[in-house]
Design an enzyme around this catalytic site. Structure first.
Site, PDB file in Angstrom:
ATOM      1  N   LEU A 184       0.831  -1.211   0.000  1.00 34.70           N
ATOM      2  CA  LEU A 184       0.000   0.000   0.000  1.00 34.70           C
ATOM      3  C   LEU A 184       0.864   1.259   0.000  1.00 34.70           C
ATOM      4  O   LEU A 184       0.570   2.228  -0.708  1.00 34.70           O
ATOM      5  CB  LEU A 184      -0.913  -0.002   1.236  1.00 34.70           C
TER       6      LEU A 184
ATOM      7  N   GLU B  27      -7.278  -9.457   6.578  1.00 33.61           N
ATOM      8  CA  GLU B  27      -8.510  -8.690   6.347  1.00 33.61           C
ATOM      9  C   GLU B  27      -8.127  -7.235   6.112  1.00 33.61           C
ATOM     10  O   GLU B  27      -7.442  -6.640   6.940  1.00 33.61           O
ATOM     11  CB  GLU B  27      -9.446  -8.782   7.562  1.00 33.61           C
TER      12      GLU B  27
END
Ligand code: GTP
Ligand code: MG
Length: 238
Positions: A53, A171
């Site tokens: 990210l 998650e």
């Protein structure tokens, strides 16, 4: 902590386990050989997703003057919560059961400024060829009845260790700053259980109204940005 190692408690039915819930459930898991090793693997998967990210955000900042990610947070589920969730779902209490039944031991939360950034970040992550998308829950297009909005993905990322490569589940929750503000407050309030029913209903209705206002504001902020056309300026100039 006890020195004894637990070989298997598979034979104990989950309803009996619930009655036998130890005062320190985390000790049951910590006593398993390799529990620490399993947690290290989840921690490594978190690092990997965070790095992916951060790289995407750095590249977009440099090439398009566009930083879709405002912040990244992560957490490893605590042993007591792992134990509690396995019991609640009626699963066996052992390490393989954690890997097979829990998708949120490793959790990464990505906070974006605008709603369209959420889908952009999700797409860029999922299209990387070492990532497997296991599940998507789009609580933005389909908010929960209480007003909760967020984009959830269960991903599998390969993590390289000394002797092997292992796929690990993470998650990922992606939401706007505004959605995150609402979810954090709602989470705090949810645990105040000693309210009379009429008060609880009143608060639930108020929270739902706030969530809808926040969603409307997110929409309007995006419309303003689009009107100004300030995104991707660098790209256009090239
Ligand atoms: P869990 O057993 O809670 O993990 O639910 P699930 O497996 O059905 O997954 P889901 O995608 O619905 O929710 C996973 C996580 O999203 C939760 O652990 C919370 O962090 C967050 N979440 C889901 N619903 C709500 C909500 O109504 N309010 C808040 N504040 N957070 C929520
Ligand atoms: Mg969860």
């Amino acid at each position: 902590m006890s020195e004894a190692k637990i070989a298997s408690v598979n034979e104990i039915p989950s309803d009996l386990l619930k009655q036998l819930m130890p005062s320190h459930p985390e000790d049951v898991l910590i006593a398993f050989d390799d529990f620490e090793y399993l947690m290290m693997r989840y921690e490594s998967a978190i690092l990997e997703v965070r790095t992916k990210l951060e790289i995407l955000n750095s590249e977009l900042t440099l090439t398009q003057d566009d930083s879709p990610i405002s912040s990244i947070h992560s957490r490893l589920k605590k042993p007591a919560s792992i134990y509690e969730k396995l019991v609640r779902q009626g699963n066996d209490i052992n390490l393989r059961s954690i890997e097979e039944n829990l998708n949120d031991v490793a959790g990464v939360r990505v906070i974006c400024a605008f709603v369209d950034d959420i889908y952009k970040v999700a797409k860029m992550l999922v299209q990387q060829d070492d990532i497997t998308l296991i599940e998507v829950k789009d609580y933005i297009k389909n908010p929960k009845p209480n007003g909760y909005r967020s984009y959830h993905m269960i991903l599998e990322v390969p993590v390289f260790f000394t002797h092997e490569k292992q796929p690990i589940r993470v998650e990922v929750q992606i939401r706007t700053v505004a959605m995150d503000f609402w979810a954090s407050l709602e989470h705090q309030i949810r645990y105040k259980k000693d309210l009379p029913q009429y008060k609880a209903d009143e608060i639930a209705a108020e929270l739902k109204a706030c969530a809808d206002t926040i969603a409307d504001t997110d929409c309007r902020m995006l419309a303003i940005r689009e009107k100004l056309g300030t995104r991707g300026d660098k790209e256009k100039k090239k």
